[in-house]
Scaffold this motif. Sequence first.
Motif, PDB file in Angstrom:
ATOM      1  N   ARG A  52      32.681  35.090  51.999  1.00 28.21           N
ATOM      2  CA  ARG A  52      33.088  34.340  50.806  1.00 28.21           C
ATOM      3  C   ARG A  52      34.596  34.119  50.768  1.00 28.21           C
ATOM      4  O   ARG A  52      35.066  33.018  50.426  1.00 28.21           O
ATOM      5  CB  ARG A  52      32.611  35.069  49.550  1.00 28.21           C
ATOM      6  CG  ARG A  52      31.116  34.930  49.319  1.00 28.21           C
ATOM      7  CD  ARG A  52      30.675  35.633  48.049  1.00 28.21           C
ATOM      8  NE  ARG A  52      30.849  37.084  48.154  1.00 28.21           N
ATOM      9  CZ  ARG A  52      30.626  37.924  47.144  1.00 28.21           C
ATOM     10  NH1 ARG A  52      30.238  37.457  45.962  1.00 28.21           N
ATOM     11  NH2 ARG A  52      30.778  39.221  47.313  1.00 28.21           N
ATOM     12  N   ALA A  53      35.352  35.121  51.146  1.00 25.85           N
ATOM     13  CA  ALA A  53      36.806  34.946  51.188  1.00 25.85           C
ATOM     14  C   ALA A  53      37.192  33.897  52.221  1.00 25.85           C
ATOM     15  O   ALA A  53      38.172  33.159  52.052  1.00 25.85           O
ATOM     16  CB  ALA A  53      37.484  36.276  51.504  1.00 25.85           C
ATOM     17  N   GLY A  77      34.569  39.364  48.064  1.00 22.54           N
ATOM     18  CA  GLY A  77      34.868  37.941  48.118  1.00 22.54           C
ATOM     19  C   GLY A  77      36.298  37.614  47.752  1.00 22.54           C
ATOM     20  O   GLY A  77      36.749  36.483  47.928  1.00 22.54           O
ATOM     21  N   LEU A  78      37.007  38.619  47.244  1.00 20.61           N
ATOM     22  CA  LEU A  78      38.424  38.490  46.907  1.00 20.61           C
ATOM     23  C   LEU A  78      39.200  39.530  47.709  1.00 20.61           C
ATOM     24  O   LEU A  78      38.606  40.431  48.300  1.00 20.61           O
ATOM     25  CB  LEU A  78      38.620  38.727  45.403  1.00 20.61           C
ATOM     26  CG  LEU A  78      37.857  37.776  44.462  1.00 20.61           C
ATOM     27  CD1 LEU A  78      38.019  38.229  43.015  1.00 20.61           C
ATOM     28  CD2 LEU A  78      38.331  36.343  44.636  1.00 20.61           C
ATOM     29  N   PHE A  89      40.738  29.433  49.131  1.00 18.01           N
ATOM     30  CA  PHE A  89      41.163  29.508  47.736  1.00 18.01           C
ATOM     31  C   PHE A  89      41.881  28.224  47.325  1.00 18.01           C
ATOM     32  O   PHE A  89      42.512  27.559  48.143  1.00 18.01           O
ATOM     33  CB  PHE A  89      42.099  30.699  47.530  1.00 18.01           C
ATOM     34  CG  PHE A  89      41.449  32.028  47.799  1.00 18.01           C
ATOM     35  CD1 PHE A  89      40.790  32.709  46.787  1.00 18.01           C
ATOM     36  CD2 PHE A  89      41.469  32.587  49.069  1.00 18.01           C
ATOM     37  CE1 PHE A  89      40.171  33.926  47.029  1.00 18.01           C
ATOM     38  CE2 PHE A  89      40.863  33.804  49.327  1.00 18.01           C
ATOM     39  CZ  PHE A  89      40.207  34.479  48.302  1.00 18.01           C
ATOM     40  N   ILE A 129      33.420  32.480  42.764  1.00 16.89           N
ATOM     41  CA  ILE A 129      33.668  33.736  42.062  1.00 16.89           C
ATOM     42  C   ILE A 129      34.521  33.517  40.813  1.00 16.89           C
ATOM     43  O   ILE A 129      34.495  34.305  39.884  1.00 16.89           O
ATOM     44  CB  ILE A 129      34.340  34.755  43.005  1.00 16.89           C
ATOM     45  CG1 ILE A 129      33.431  35.018  44.213  1.00 16.89           C
ATOM     46  CG2 ILE A 129      34.640  36.076  42.293  1.00 16.89           C
ATOM     47  CD1 ILE A 129      34.081  35.850  45.296  1.00 16.89           C
ATOM     48  N   SER A 137      42.264  30.467  42.665  1.00 16.29           N
ATOM     49  CA  SER A 137      40.835  30.529  42.345  1.00 16.29           C
ATOM     50  C   SER A 137      40.004  30.547  43.615  1.00 16.29           C
ATOM     51  O   SER A 137      40.353  29.909  44.616  1.00 16.29           O
ATOM     52  CB  SER A 137      40.428  29.334  41.477  1.00 16.29           C
ATOM     53  OG  SER A 137      41.154  29.324  40.260  1.00 16.29           O
ATOM     54  N   SER A 138      38.885  31.262  43.577  1.00 13.06           N
ATOM     55  CA  SER A 138      37.979  31.354  44.711  1.00 13.06           C
ATOM     56  C   SER A 138      37.237  30.044  44.919  1.00 13.06           C
ATOM     57  O   SER A 138      36.811  29.390  43.963  1.00 13.06           O
ATOM     58  CB  SER A 138      36.975  32.482  44.475  1.00 13.06           C
ATOM     59  OG  SER A 138      35.885  32.387  45.367  1.00 13.06           O
ATOM     60  N   ARG A 139      37.065  29.660  46.163  1.00 10.86           N
ATOM     61  CA  ARG A 139      36.262  28.475  46.487  1.00 10.86           C
ATOM     62  C   ARG A 139      34.821  28.859  46.806  1.00 10.86           C
ATOM     63  O   ARG A 139      34.024  28.025  47.205  1.00 10.86           O
ATOM     64  CB  ARG A 139      36.899  27.728  47.670  1.00 10.86           C
ATOM     65  CG  ARG A 139      38.276  27.153  47.323  1.00 10.86           C
ATOM     66  CD  ARG A 139      38.959  26.551  48.535  1.00 10.86           C
ATOM     67  NE  ARG A 139      38.248  25.384  49.032  1.00 10.86           N
ATOM     68  CZ  ARG A 139      38.554  24.757  50.164  1.00 10.86           C
ATOM     69  NH1 ARG A 139      39.548  25.217  50.930  1.00 10.86           N
ATOM     70  NH2 ARG A 139      37.880  23.702  50.554  1.00 10.86           N
ATOM     71  N   ALA A 140      34.504  30.143  46.588  1.00 17.47           N
ATOM     72  CA  ALA A 140      33.143  30.631  46.834  1.00 17.47           C
ATOM     73  C   ALA A 140      32.385  30.829  45.524  1.00 17.47           C
ATOM     74  O   ALA A 140      31.333  31.465  45.500  1.00 17.47           O
ATOM     75  CB  ALA A 140      33.200  31.943  47.609  1.00 17.47           C
ATOM     76  N   ALA A 197      41.022  34.233  40.793  1.00 17.36           N
ATOM     77  CA  ALA A 197      41.380  35.432  41.553  1.00 17.36           C
ATOM     78  C   ALA A 197      42.641  36.070  40.990  1.00 17.36           C
ATOM     79  O   ALA A 197      42.750  37.293  40.916  1.00 17.36           O
ATOM     80  CB  ALA A 197      41.583  35.083  43.017  1.00 17.36           C
ATOM     81  N   TYR A 213      46.827  35.732  49.999  1.00 18.97           N
ATOM     82  CA  TYR A 213      45.749  34.739  49.975  1.00 18.97           C
ATOM     83  C   TYR A 213      45.737  33.784  51.165  1.00 18.97           C
ATOM     84  O   TYR A 213      44.738  33.100  51.387  1.00 18.97           O
ATOM     85  CB  TYR A 213      45.829  33.917  48.686  1.00 18.97           C
ATOM     86  CG  TYR A 213      45.431  34.694  47.462  1.00 18.97           C
ATOM     87  CD1 TYR A 213      44.107  34.985  47.187  1.00 18.97           C
ATOM     88  CD2 TYR A 213      46.399  35.170  46.583  1.00 18.97           C
ATOM     89  CE1 TYR A 213      43.741  35.718  46.075  1.00 18.97           C
ATOM     90  CE2 TYR A 213      46.053  35.905  45.463  1.00 18.97           C
ATOM     91  CZ  TYR A 213      44.726  36.171  45.211  1.00 18.97           C
ATOM     92  OH  TYR A 213      44.377  36.900  44.105  1.00 18.97           O
TER      93      TYR A 213
END
Length: 396
Positions: free
Chosen positions: A163-164, A246-247, A168, A213, A208-211, A216, A149
């Motif tokens: 997105r990635a 995105g992940l 995160f 999603i 966790s995704s900041r986009a 994660a 990550y």
Amino acid sequence: MVKEKVTVSVIKADVGSVVGHSRPHPSMMQAAKKILTEKQKQGVLEDFYVTRVGDDINLFMTHYKGENNKEIHGAAWDCFQEATKIAKSMKLYAAGQDILTDAFSGNVKGAGPGSAEMTFEERGSEPMLFFMADKTEPSAYSPILSRIYLDPFTTTGLVVDARAKKGFDVEIHDVLDHKKVVMSSPEETLNILALLGDTSRYAIKRVSSRAGIGPACVVSTDKLNMTAGKYVGKDDPVCICRSQSGLPSVGEYTQPFLMTSWIAGGWMRGSHYGTFYPCSPEDSDPTYFDGPPRICCLGFQLNNGKLQGLEPLNTKGGDHIPVDFFGNPTFDSARANAIKTSKFLRTQGPFTPSILPAEEMEYTSRPEVIKELKSRFESVDEKPVKSVTKKKKDVE
């Protein structure tokens, strides 16, 4: 219309093994499967899969009841209770080891079994990876997840996936003080690594995704010896990961295990350092010095709350066939390196860095030895060293 969020739960426990800490008896696994099949018929579960790593039984469960649900945790508790009865009837080793309480109180947390759960809105395609480890501790995942990550040299998606690239949020638990902190990457990457470097205390719990999603990954961070107040077995953590779009991709999750030999604490009496051995569940029996630490990676698609593997569509009753990512020749070199590194660590015998530092060992005879020798220790009469000041010579 808001879609209902699905919850994926993995609850695991070591409740008995054939011949030391090797593997649960097949009848124990079958008993767990029978109980969960009935729970699925009753509508408690959407789907399930029963598997193992080493001597740990792992229960994969999907449902729409949210995290820490009494019915879901109760189903897992029933599985482990029944498996314990079977283990005791066979006089198996460490029967009921991870069961620390006599009665179920609504949640397995603090009762012995480890758990990892995540709740999210299912995407159009939802590839999931399930990592299971044996003979190690929760913080063993932290260096690996940091590579996945936080490191673009491992996860190219951190650079090329829009997105990635947003980063995160990393939830880190202080397993000694029972506190947590959430830090964000890439802004706080170096501080995250500074904290996680102390693997005796800090461990990644959730990313966790900041986009937008959602979660994660999530890791079980239960510490058995702290719950029981004494050594009762290793924590053997599980990790649930969502992937792609995105992940991190599936390949970005698995690459670190091929490229690096990961040293983890906890094999042989919970007191030694060893190297992660990536393998299939069927090859996860400890065969060398009660190890080395095993790690398995199974993959499923999530399909409207149900697990989809290589079996026919709409298979029921947990008869799934997951994709086994470590059970193939690609990881032969990683396995060879794991044995080589573990053998080197073992050459150090009962000395660090073969064994864990005293404060990290699950149990040790050292306090008794020190107590016994207390009257024999003497003060060391050291004479102070006189400082000698040399005069600067005249260079004329």
